[in-house]
Design an enzyme around this catalytic site. Structure first.
Site, PDB file in Angstrom:
ATOM      1  N   TYR A   2       0.847  -1.198   0.000  1.00  0.00           N
ATOM      2  CA  TYR A   2       0.000   0.000   0.000  1.00  0.00           C
ATOM      3  C   TYR A   2       0.885   1.252   0.000  1.00  0.00           C
ATOM      4  CZ  TYR A   2      -3.344   3.608   1.282  1.00  0.00           C
ATOM      5  OH  TYR A   2      -4.097   4.763   1.300  1.00  0.00           O
ATOM      6  N   LYS A  54       1.353   4.378  -2.821  1.00  0.00           N
ATOM      7  CA  LYS A  54       1.182   5.817  -2.554  1.00  0.00           C
ATOM      8  C   LYS A  54       2.506   6.565  -2.787  1.00  0.00           C
ATOM      9  CE  LYS A  54      -3.231   5.855  -1.771  1.00  0.00           C
ATOM     10  NZ  LYS A  54      -4.161   6.541  -2.682  1.00  0.00           N
TER      11      LYS A  54
HETATM   12  P1  NDP Z   1     -13.458   4.294   0.686  1.00  0.00           P
HETATM   13  O1  NDP Z   1     -13.266   2.807   0.702  1.00  0.00           O
HETATM   14  O2  NDP Z   1     -14.518   4.860   1.552  1.00  0.00           O
HETATM   15  O3  NDP Z   1     -13.689   4.796  -0.816  1.00  0.00           O
HETATM   16  C1  NDP Z   1     -12.960   4.269  -1.882  1.00  0.00           C
HETATM   17  C2  NDP Z   1     -13.652   4.612  -3.179  1.00  0.00           C
HETATM   18  O4  NDP Z   1     -12.853   4.102  -4.260  1.00  0.00           O
HETATM   19  C3  NDP Z   1     -15.030   3.984  -3.304  1.00  0.00           C
HETATM   20  O5  NDP Z   1     -15.913   4.918  -3.862  1.00  0.00           O
HETATM   21  C4  NDP Z   1     -14.802   2.825  -4.264  1.00  0.00           C
HETATM   22  O6  NDP Z   1     -15.961   2.630  -5.054  1.00  0.00           O
HETATM   23  C5  NDP Z   1     -13.678   3.364  -5.140  1.00  0.00           C
HETATM   24  N1  NDP Z   1     -12.953   2.266  -5.771  1.00  0.00           N
HETATM   25  C6  NDP Z   1     -12.183   1.325  -5.170  1.00  0.00           C
HETATM   26  N2  NDP Z   1     -11.740   0.440  -6.066  1.00  0.00           N
HETATM   27  C7  NDP Z   1     -12.240   0.844  -7.275  1.00  0.00           C
HETATM   28  C8  NDP Z   1     -12.148   0.341  -8.587  1.00  0.00           C
HETATM   29  N3  NDP Z   1     -11.428  -0.768  -8.862  1.00  0.00           N
HETATM   30  N4  NDP Z   1     -12.794   0.991  -9.599  1.00  0.00           N
HETATM   31  C9  NDP Z   1     -13.505   2.100  -9.320  1.00  0.00           C
HETATM   32  N5  NDP Z   1     -13.629   2.632  -8.114  1.00  0.00           N
HETATM   33  C10 NDP Z   1     -13.007   2.003  -7.084  1.00  0.00           C
HETATM   34  O7  NDP Z   1     -12.032   4.882   1.064  1.00  0.00           O
HETATM   35  P2  NDP Z   1     -11.483   6.399   1.201  1.00  0.00           P
HETATM   36  O8  NDP Z   1     -12.506   7.380   0.826  1.00  0.00           O
HETATM   37  O9  NDP Z   1     -10.858   6.494   2.534  1.00  0.00           O
HETATM   38  O10 NDP Z   1     -10.307   6.347   0.130  1.00  0.00           O
HETATM   39  C11 NDP Z   1     -10.207   7.233  -0.954  1.00  0.00           C
HETATM   40  C12 NDP Z   1      -8.748   7.432  -1.276  1.00  0.00           C
HETATM   41  O11 NDP Z   1      -8.095   8.012  -0.160  1.00  0.00           O
HETATM   42  C13 NDP Z   1      -7.967   6.158  -1.579  1.00  0.00           C
HETATM   43  O12 NDP Z   1      -7.081   6.403  -2.636  1.00  0.00           O
HETATM   44  C14 NDP Z   1      -7.185   5.897  -0.277  1.00  0.00           C
HETATM   45  O13 NDP Z   1      -6.002   5.179  -0.526  1.00  0.00           O
HETATM   46  C15 NDP Z   1      -6.910   7.311   0.153  1.00  0.00           C
HETATM   47  N6  NDP Z   1      -6.617   7.516   1.578  1.00  0.00           N
HETATM   48  C16 NDP Z   1      -7.456   7.081   2.557  1.00  0.00           C
HETATM   49  C17 NDP Z   1      -7.160   7.320   3.878  1.00  0.00           C
HETATM   50  C18 NDP Z   1      -8.004   6.823   4.996  1.00  0.00           C
HETATM   51  O14 NDP Z   1      -7.493   6.656   6.113  1.00  0.00           O
HETATM   52  N7  NDP Z   1      -9.297   6.607   4.800  1.00  0.00           N
HETATM   53  C19 NDP Z   1      -5.979   8.105   4.252  1.00  0.00           C
HETATM   54  C20 NDP Z   1      -5.155   8.490   3.139  1.00  0.00           C
HETATM   55  C21 NDP Z   1      -5.486   8.233   1.847  1.00  0.00           C
HETATM   56  P3  NDP Z   1     -16.597   1.227  -5.472  1.00  0.00           P
HETATM   57  O15 NDP Z   1     -16.284   0.256  -4.383  1.00  0.00           O
HETATM   58  O16 NDP Z   1     -18.049   1.518  -5.637  1.00  0.00           O
HETATM   59  O17 NDP Z   1     -15.936   0.909  -6.773  1.00  0.00           O
HETATM   60  C1  8X3 Z   2      -4.317   5.613   4.722  1.00  0.00           C
HETATM   61  C2  8X3 Z   2      -3.580   6.204   5.870  1.00  0.00           C
HETATM   62  O1  8X3 Z   2      -1.918   5.689   7.732  1.00  0.00           O
HETATM   63  O2  8X3 Z   2      -3.649   4.026   7.257  1.00  0.00           O
HETATM   64  O3  8X3 Z   2      -3.709   5.971   3.526  1.00  0.00           O
HETATM   65  O4  8X3 Z   2      -1.823   4.332   5.729  1.00  0.00           O
HETATM   66  S1  8X3 Z   2      -2.689   5.004   6.672  1.00  0.00           S
END
Ligand code: NDP
Ligand code: 8X3
Length: 251
Positions: A152, A156
């Site tokens: 992961y 990133k």
């Molecule tokens: P969620 O799981 O709530 O949302 C993820 C979204 O990505 C969903 O809408 C999902 O839609 C979509 N998605 C995942 N796989 C696919 C795919 N193969 N095709 C199309 N859409 C896809 O997570 P977050 O909102 O937290 O995550 C959003 C971003 O933020 C990610 O890139 C994550 O790595 C990043 N992030 C998250 C953090 C956290 O702690 N939450 C911190 C830092 C970064 P669906 O399943 O309907 O396809």
């Molecule tokens: C998600 C934040 O700290 O869980 O990107 O990797 S952490």
């Protein structure tokens, strides 16, 4: 009216960002794989903000599906001013040696290859317009590596390298490239990471107040509302109780 395309809008950051951009007056193209959730978001945005919405249901890991959906946009949605590459996930948190290749591929295919497929399809239009803005949703996992983070974190780190690389190559076309690097935020992220285990997902946030999706939408709003001569490179944003990827203060 400006047009924004946001990937991964069926939950978490993407959903909140789509709502925020609509509130700011953008017409929005919302995407994800879960059709019912896209439909309910489309309805909510239209009711709340009365802006045009286009829902596209596809998997960013499938370049053919990306092409079919993005090469045949209705004419009123073809000029994309803002691309938010948000769709992404973590799969698993076990040590590298105990993790499985399927999870590795899922993360690389979504977080890196998906971002590449979408960007390759949208950037030519921005070059034609000699303007545009790309915001990649990265993570503090792109800055530091933590136990069980391996692939992961690698994805990133790749997003950060791509953000910088795109910024270098697109600067002459007047295209801004930014990123947001959040720490722990409560969305569906941990539920997905722990393969649907709700108990494990809840424990991630035990004893601290994580970020909320609204906090990321706030950062995005700041980035996109700067005047045209200002490009925010990256916003790093953590919960107050999280010092870095592996040191948190839990009560
Ligand atoms: P969620 O799981 O709530 O949302 C993820 C979204 O990505 C969903 O809408 C999902 O839609 C979509 N998605 C995942 N796989 C696919 C795919 N193969 N095709 C199309 N859409 C896809 O997570 P977050 O909102 O937290 O995550 C959003 C971003 O933020 C990610 O890139 C994550 O790595 C990043 N992030 C998250 C953090 C956290 O702690 N939450 C911190 C830092 C970064 P669906 O399943 O309907 O396809
Ligand atoms: C998600 C934040 O700290 O869980 O990107 O990797 S952490």
């Amino acid at each position: 009216m400006k047009t924004a395309l946001i990937t991964g809008t069926t939950s978490g950051f993407g959903r909140e960002i789509a709502l925020r951009l609509a509130k700011l007056g953008y017409q929005v193209i919302i995407t994800g794989r879960r059709k019912e959730l896209l439909e309910s978001l489309e309805k909510e945005i239209k009711e709340k903000y009365s802006v045009p919405v286009l829902s596209l249901c596809f998997d960013v890991r499938n370049n053919q599906q990306c092409k079919e959906n993005l090469e045949s946009l209705p004419s009123e949605f073809q000029n994309i001013d803002l691309l938010v590459n948000n769709a992404g996930l973590a799969a698993g948190a076990s040590p590298f040696n105990e993790s499985n290749l399927d999870d590795f591929e899922r993360m690389i295919d979504t977080n890196v290859k998906g971002l590449l497929y979408i960007s390759k399809l949208i950037i030519p239009g921005m070059i034609k317009n000699q303007s545009g803005h790309i915001v990649n949703i990265s993570s503090i996992a792109g800055i530091e590596v933590y136990p069980g983070g391996h692939v992961y974190c690698a994805t990133k780190h790749a997003v950060n390298a791509l953000t910088k690389g795109m910024r270098i190559d697109l600067v002459k076309h007047g295209i801004r490239v930014s990123s947001i690097s959040p720490g722990m935020a409560e969305t569906e992220f941990s539920l997905v990471r722990y393969h649907g285990d709700a108990e494990k997902a809840k424990n991630v946030y035990k004893g601290l107040e994580p970020l909320h999706a609204e906090d990321i939408a706030d950062a995005l709003e700041f980035i996109v509302t700067r005047p045209p001569h200002v490009m925010i490179n990256d916003i790093q944003i953590n919960p107050t109780q999280q010092a870095n990827t592996y040191i948190s203060h839990r009560k």
